[in-house]
Design a protein around this motif. Structure first.
Motif, short mmCIF file in Angstrom:
data_model
loop_
_atom_site.label_atom_id
_atom_site.label_comp_id
_atom_site.label_asym_id
_atom_site.label_seq_id
_atom_site.Cartn_x
_atom_site.Cartn_y
_atom_site.Cartn_z
N TYR A 1 0.84 -1.20 0.00
CA TYR A 1 0.00 0.00 0.00
C TYR A 1 0.88 1.25 0.00
CZ TYR A 1 -3.23 -3.45 2.11
OH TYR A 1 -3.97 -4.56 2.40
N ARG A 2 0.27 2.38 -0.32
CA ARG A 2 1.01 3.64 -0.21
C ARG A 2 1.57 3.78 1.21
NH1 ARG A 2 -2.15 8.52 -1.79
NH2 ARG A 2 -2.79 7.21 -3.56
N GLY A 3 2.82 4.22 1.28
CA GLY A 3 3.44 4.38 2.60
C GLY A 3 4.01 3.11 3.19
N ARG A 4 4.02 2.03 2.41
CA ARG A 4 4.57 0.76 2.90
C ARG A 4 5.49 0.18 1.84
NH1 ARG A 4 -0.84 2.53 3.84
NH2 ARG A 4 -1.88 1.25 5.40
N GLY A 5 6.50 -0.57 2.31
CA GLY A 5 7.38 -1.28 1.40
C GLY A 5 8.00 -0.36 0.36
N ASP B 1 0.78 13.54 2.90
CA ASP B 1 -0.31 13.79 3.85
C ASP B 1 -0.74 12.46 4.47
OD1 ASP B 1 -2.56 14.49 5.26
OD2 ASP B 1 -3.65 15.35 3.55
N TRP B 2 -0.43 12.26 5.75
CA TRP B 2 -0.74 10.98 6.39
C TRP B 2 -2.24 10.69 6.41
CZ3 TRP B 2 -4.03 10.96 10.52
CH2 TRP B 2 -4.17 12.16 11.23
N ARG B 3 -3.07 11.72 6.28
CA ARG B 3 -4.52 11.51 6.28
C ARG B 3 -4.99 10.70 5.07
NH1 ARG B 3 -3.17 16.42 7.82
NH2 ARG B 3 -3.80 17.17 9.88
N LYS C 1 -0.48 7.90 13.22
CA LYS C 1 -1.44 8.99 13.36
C LYS C 1 -2.85 8.56 12.97
CE LYS C 1 1.90 12.74 12.58
NZ LYS C 1 1.69 13.44 13.87
N THR C 2 -2.95 7.61 12.04
CA THR C 2 -4.28 7.14 11.64
C THR C 2 -4.95 6.39 12.79
OG1 THR C 2 -3.49 5.03 10.72
CG2 THR C 2 -3.49 6.93 9.25
N LEU C 3 -4.14 5.69 13.60
CA LEU C 3 -4.70 4.97 14.75
C LEU C 3 -4.98 5.92 15.91
CD1 LEU C 3 -2.54 1.73 14.68
CD2 LEU C 3 -4.95 1.96 14.06
N GLU C 4 -4.11 6.92 16.08
CA GLU C 4 -4.33 7.88 17.16
C GLU C 4 -5.62 8.65 16.95
OE1 GLU C 4 -0.72 10.10 17.09
OE2 GLU C 4 0.37 8.67 18.35
N ALA C 5 -6.04 8.78 15.69
CA ALA C 5 -7.27 9.53 15.40
C ALA C 5 -8.53 8.71 15.71
CB ALA C 5 -7.27 9.94 13.92
N LEU C 6 -8.38 7.40 15.95
CA LEU C 6 -9.53 6.56 16.24
C LEU C 6 -10.00 6.77 17.68
CD1 LEU C 6 -8.59 3.10 14.69
CD2 LEU C 6 -10.33 4.68 13.85
#
Length: 297
Positions: free
Chosen positions: A70-74, A81-83, A210-215
């Motif tokens: 996925y984007r941001g991996r490997g 933009d992490w969002r 940050k995606t998990l912190e937003a949960l």
């Protein structure tokens, strides 16, 4: 095909121009159904290497296998933009990769987030899916598992060697993966960190945290049973790690009860998420693919 790695690297432009990477195994003109492998949140295509080699190199029915970063991996580009590390955008990325690879229908193997993406694809483009492997993910997600994952993504100490990385992972998850020996911890270390400029770094964008912190994990998690129902027309193999804290045994049972053709298996001594490259797992997944092909015929 690279003789050393066993796969070709496929690079595809996302709709926003970001470069995506996928591992492409097996013959491009294979007669069998292709298989598309989708990893977990902070995982990469490498998690499916043994499974992909086995399916692509099957003597009687070799097949094409795509495993995505996925984007941001490997080897996929990191998003500024992490969002945008969002499942709706990743679903569109997946469809761009499928179009570029010329894959119209496939069996999908989804680990964790990959299973969520597969259910989303079943709603958005049901004709693309001929069969599904759901690896330690279901329509009900246990918040305990999300809390644990949030506690380490982007926050683990950086090891000086893969051996030290294996020790870090072992301390973090030995209660989850009681069946692991040193070889498995070493493999996991090499698939968690990568070497860049002479140092080890996570093989994902640390801003994924940050995606998990937003949960808000105090609020009820969404009901995904309607998405799972979108898979009712295809055979499903649902796998749960015996020690998983993200997927309850009751969820596995209910998936089998609700779906007209859902086989279940519990991976002994493993947690979230089980490895799929063992001889037994490869055999079960190959059987699911054969069932999907016979149903299509």
């Amino acid at each position: 095909m690279d003789a050393d790695t066993g796969f070709r690297s496929l690079f595809v432009s996302a709709r926003d121009g970001l470069r995506l990477h996928a591992r492409d195994y097996g013959p491009l003109d294979a007669a069998g159904l292709p298989v598309v492998c989708l990893p977990g949140l902070a995982r990469t295509a490498a998690d499916f290497h043994e499974l992909a080699l086995a399916l692509a190199g099957d003597e009687t029915r070799p097949r094409r296998v795509l495993a995505l970063d996925y984007r941001g991996r490997g080897r996929s580009d990191y998003d500024r933009d992490w969002r945008r590390y969002d499942i709706r955008i990743e679903l569109d990325d997946l469809m761009q990769v499928l179009a570029a690879a010329g894959v119209e229908q496939a069996v999908f193997v989804g680990t964790s987030r990959g299973g969520l993406l597969t259910m989303a694809l079943a709603v958005a483009r049901p004709a693309a899916i001929r069969g599904v492997v759901m690896n330690d993910i279901g329509p009900v997600i246990d918040a305990r598992g999300l809390l644990r994952i949030r506690g380490y993504i982007g926050k683990m100490p950086v090891p000086r060697s893969f051996a030290e990385g294996a020790e870090i992972l072992k301390r973090l998850a030995d209660q989850q993966f009681t069946a692991f020996g040193e070889a498995e911890w070493q493999t996991m270390a090499r698939r968690t960190w990568t070497e860049r400029d002479g140092a080890l770094v996570p093989d994902y964008d640390p801003r994924l945290m940050k995606t998990l912190e937003a949960l808000d994990l105090e609020a009820p998690l969404p009901d995904l049973w309607p998405y799972f129902a979108a898979l009712n027309g295809v055979p499903v193999l649902a796998i749960r790690g015996e020690n998983s804290d993200l997927m309850a045994a009751a969820t596995l049972e209910e998936m089998a009860a609700r779906h007209p053709d859902c086989e279940t298996v519990t991976a002994a001594g493993q947690g979230h998420a089980p490895l799929l490259g063992t001889r037994e797992m490869v055999r079960r997944i190959a059987r699911l693919i054969e069932k999907a092909e016979k149903r299509g015929a």
